[in-house]
Design a protein around this motif. Structure first.
Motif, mmCIF file in Angstrom:
data_model
loop_
_atom_site.group_PDB
_atom_site.id
_atom_site.type_symbol
_atom_site.label_atom_id
_atom_site.label_comp_id
_atom_site.label_asym_id
_atom_site.label_seq_id
_atom_site.Cartn_x
_atom_site.Cartn_y
_atom_site.Cartn_z
ATOM 1 N N VAL A 74 -9.765 5.133 13.870
ATOM 2 C CA VAL A 74 -8.683 5.196 12.166
ATOM 3 C C VAL A 74 -8.017 6.488 11.410
ATOM 4 O O VAL A 74 -8.892 6.973 10.926
ATOM 5 C CB VAL A 74 -9.896 4.318 11.021
ATOM 6 C CG1 VAL A 74 -9.316 3.583 9.569
ATOM 7 C CG2 VAL A 74 -10.454 2.784 11.540
ATOM 8 N N ALA A 75 -7.480 6.468 11.840
ATOM 9 C CA ALA A 75 -6.503 7.984 11.463
ATOM 10 C C ALA A 75 -5.650 7.626 10.658
ATOM 11 O O ALA A 75 -4.919 6.681 10.806
ATOM 12 C CB ALA A 75 -5.501 8.572 12.412
ATOM 13 N N VAL A 76 -6.101 8.099 9.274
ATOM 14 C CA VAL A 76 -5.007 8.149 7.878
ATOM 15 C C VAL A 76 -4.432 9.409 7.470
ATOM 16 O O VAL A 76 -4.840 10.456 7.285
ATOM 17 C CB VAL A 76 -5.730 7.221 7.208
ATOM 18 C CG1 VAL A 76 -4.718 7.025 5.648
ATOM 19 C CG2 VAL A 76 -6.159 5.837 7.326
ATOM 20 N N LYS A 77 -3.184 9.025 7.663
ATOM 21 C CA LYS A 77 -2.446 10.789 6.873
ATOM 22 C C LYS A 77 -2.242 9.932 5.553
ATOM 23 O O LYS A 77 -1.259 9.120 4.931
ATOM 24 C CB LYS A 77 -0.976 10.988 8.169
ATOM 25 C CG LYS A 77 -0.727 11.879 6.319
ATOM 26 C CD LYS A 77 1.436 12.006 7.387
ATOM 27 C CE LYS A 77 2.503 12.627 6.435
ATOM 28 N NZ LYS A 77 3.715 12.034 6.675
ATOM 29 N N ASN A 78 -2.575 10.867 4.748
ATOM 30 C CA ASN A 78 -2.807 10.780 2.829
ATOM 31 C C ASN A 78 -2.570 12.571 2.611
ATOM 32 O O ASN A 78 -2.352 13.390 3.079
ATOM 33 C CB ASN A 78 -4.585 10.619 2.353
ATOM 34 C CG ASN A 78 -4.257 10.961 1.343
ATOM 35 O OD1 ASN A 78 -4.148 9.598 0.498
ATOM 36 N ND2 ASN A 78 -4.655 12.043 0.448
ATOM 37 N N ARG A 79 -1.465 11.729 1.357
ATOM 38 C CA ARG A 79 -0.493 12.784 0.772
ATOM 39 C C ARG A 79 -0.675 12.663 -0.385
ATOM 40 O O ARG A 79 -0.523 11.692 -0.598
ATOM 41 C CB ARG A 79 0.813 13.058 1.215
ATOM 42 C CG ARG A 79 1.835 13.703 2.428
ATOM 43 C CD ARG A 79 1.044 14.843 2.569
ATOM 44 N NE ARG A 79 0.604 15.666 3.892
ATOM 45 C CZ ARG A 79 -0.382 15.583 4.998
ATOM 46 N NH1 ARG A 79 -1.007 14.921 5.060
ATOM 47 N NH2 ARG A 79 -0.063 16.209 6.313
ATOM 48 N N SER A 80 -1.335 13.632 -1.060
ATOM 49 C CA SER A 80 -1.587 13.151 -2.465
ATOM 50 C C SER A 80 -0.540 14.657 -3.768
ATOM 51 O O SER A 80 -0.135 15.217 -3.120
ATOM 52 C CB SER A 80 -3.041 13.570 -3.419
ATOM 53 O OG SER A 80 -3.944 12.854 -2.583
ATOM 54 N N VAL A 81 -0.035 13.561 -4.492
ATOM 55 C CA VAL A 81 0.970 14.812 -5.728
ATOM 56 C C VAL A 81 -0.221 15.629 -6.451
ATOM 57 O O VAL A 81 0.509 16.996 -6.563
ATOM 58 C CB VAL A 81 1.471 13.664 -6.466
ATOM 59 C CG1 VAL A 81 2.017 14.640 -7.252
ATOM 60 C CG2 VAL A 81 2.077 12.707 -5.817
ATOM 61 N N TYR A 82 -1.009 15.311 -6.708
ATOM 62 C CA TYR A 82 -1.849 16.005 -8.073
ATOM 63 C C TYR A 82 -3.196 16.695 -7.824
ATOM 64 O O TYR A 82 -3.973 16.036 -7.225
ATOM 65 C CB TYR A 82 -1.382 15.760 -9.262
ATOM 66 C CG TYR A 82 -0.496 15.386 -9.733
ATOM 67 C CD1 TYR A 82 -0.113 16.489 -10.307
ATOM 68 C CD2 TYR A 82 0.465 14.444 -10.135
ATOM 69 C CE1 TYR A 82 1.419 16.904 -11.033
ATOM 70 C CE2 TYR A 82 1.252 14.063 -10.810
ATOM 71 C CZ TYR A 82 2.132 15.363 -11.246
ATOM 72 O OH TYR A 82 3.468 15.308 -12.077
ATOM 73 N N VAL A 83 -3.886 17.824 -8.409
ATOM 74 C CA VAL A 83 -4.932 18.229 -7.688
ATOM 75 C C VAL A 83 -5.649 17.354 -9.219
ATOM 76 O O VAL A 83 -5.086 17.308 -10.802
ATOM 77 C CB VAL A 83 -5.650 19.563 -8.250
ATOM 78 C CG1 VAL A 83 -6.326 19.988 -8.164
ATOM 79 C CG2 VAL A 83 -4.515 20.407 -7.343
#
Length: 230
Positions: A74-83
């Motif tokens: 179950v590979a999921v590429k996550n991208r987030s905006v803020y710390v």
């Protein structure tokens, strides 16, 4: 106008471009806007964690996920905006736990830019759902609010069973939680690329639980766009 967060008066017109092209004005004053900390620089290719130059990618956490017999597929590429800094913690408390829905408008442009940069129109947007009980308690679903900031439709293809709040669980308890998600009706997801939308990425267990349900139902690929990386 008044800042959406501190309510101080400020001039939202900062350039001729905003006047000439009728661009949306910022709903935050410069001081509040500058208090958010963007995630940038070198990132883990999988979870989006900021890395220093010496760190390997995928990061150590993602390597452990890959080596786990239960989650390796179950590979999921996550991208987030803020710390998730102290300022963001205060904003989340106002927005998520004290019910100030309008605060989501402060994230419109940064969240949409992150979506276009890492995903795009070929991805189908699926917000992480709340259980009916949690939705009644909170009054709105913060993931759905974020999904509405994007210029494409979102799809309610997942539903959620009621359980204890994730924020009250330890990391170990989160990892041992049964999968709370299930398909809503019979969504046409076979072969589709799906991006999950949520507010905070912490351990990654929430998006992996959701991704597992979608991948087992035939999704070609599942990624995640989250507002904050804790």
């Amino acid at each position: 106008m008044n800042c959406l967060l501190c309510h101080s008066l400020y001039n939202p017109i900062t350039s001729w471009r905003q006047l000439l092209f009728l661009e949306d004005v910022d709903v935050l004053c410069p001081r509040c806007r500058s208090s958010f900390l963007f995630i940038d620089g070198r990132l883990c290719e999988t979870c989006g964690r900021p890395l220093d130059e010496a760190a390997s990618s995928p990061c150590a956490d993602c390597l452990r996920w890959q080596e786990d017999e239960q989650w390796g597929g179950v590979a999921v590429k996550n991208r987030s905006v803020y710390v998730y800094n102290d300022w963001m913690k205060e904003v989340v408390a106002l927005w998520k736990f004290r019910g100030d829905y309008a605060i989501v408008n402060a994230f419109r442009r940064p969240f949409a830019r992150a979506f276009h940069r890492s995903f795009g129109r070929e991805w189908h947007i699926v917000p992480i759902p709340l259980s009916p009980e949690r939705l009644y308690e909170r009054g709105f679903n913060q993931a759905e609010a974020l999904a509405r900031l994007l210029p494409f439709p979102s799809f309610p293809w997942l539903a959620r069973k009621h359980s204890e709040k994730q924020s009250k669980k330890s990391r170990r308890e989160r990892l041992e939680t049964d999968n709370p998600f299930f398909l809503s009706a019979h969504p046409p997801i076979t072969g589709k690329r799906i991006v999950l939308i949520d507010d905070i990425y912490t351990t990654g267990i929430t998006v992996r639980h959701a991704a597992r349900v979608l991948l087992e139902a035939g999704a070609a690929e599942v990624g995640a766009l989250t507002l904050i990386r804790a």
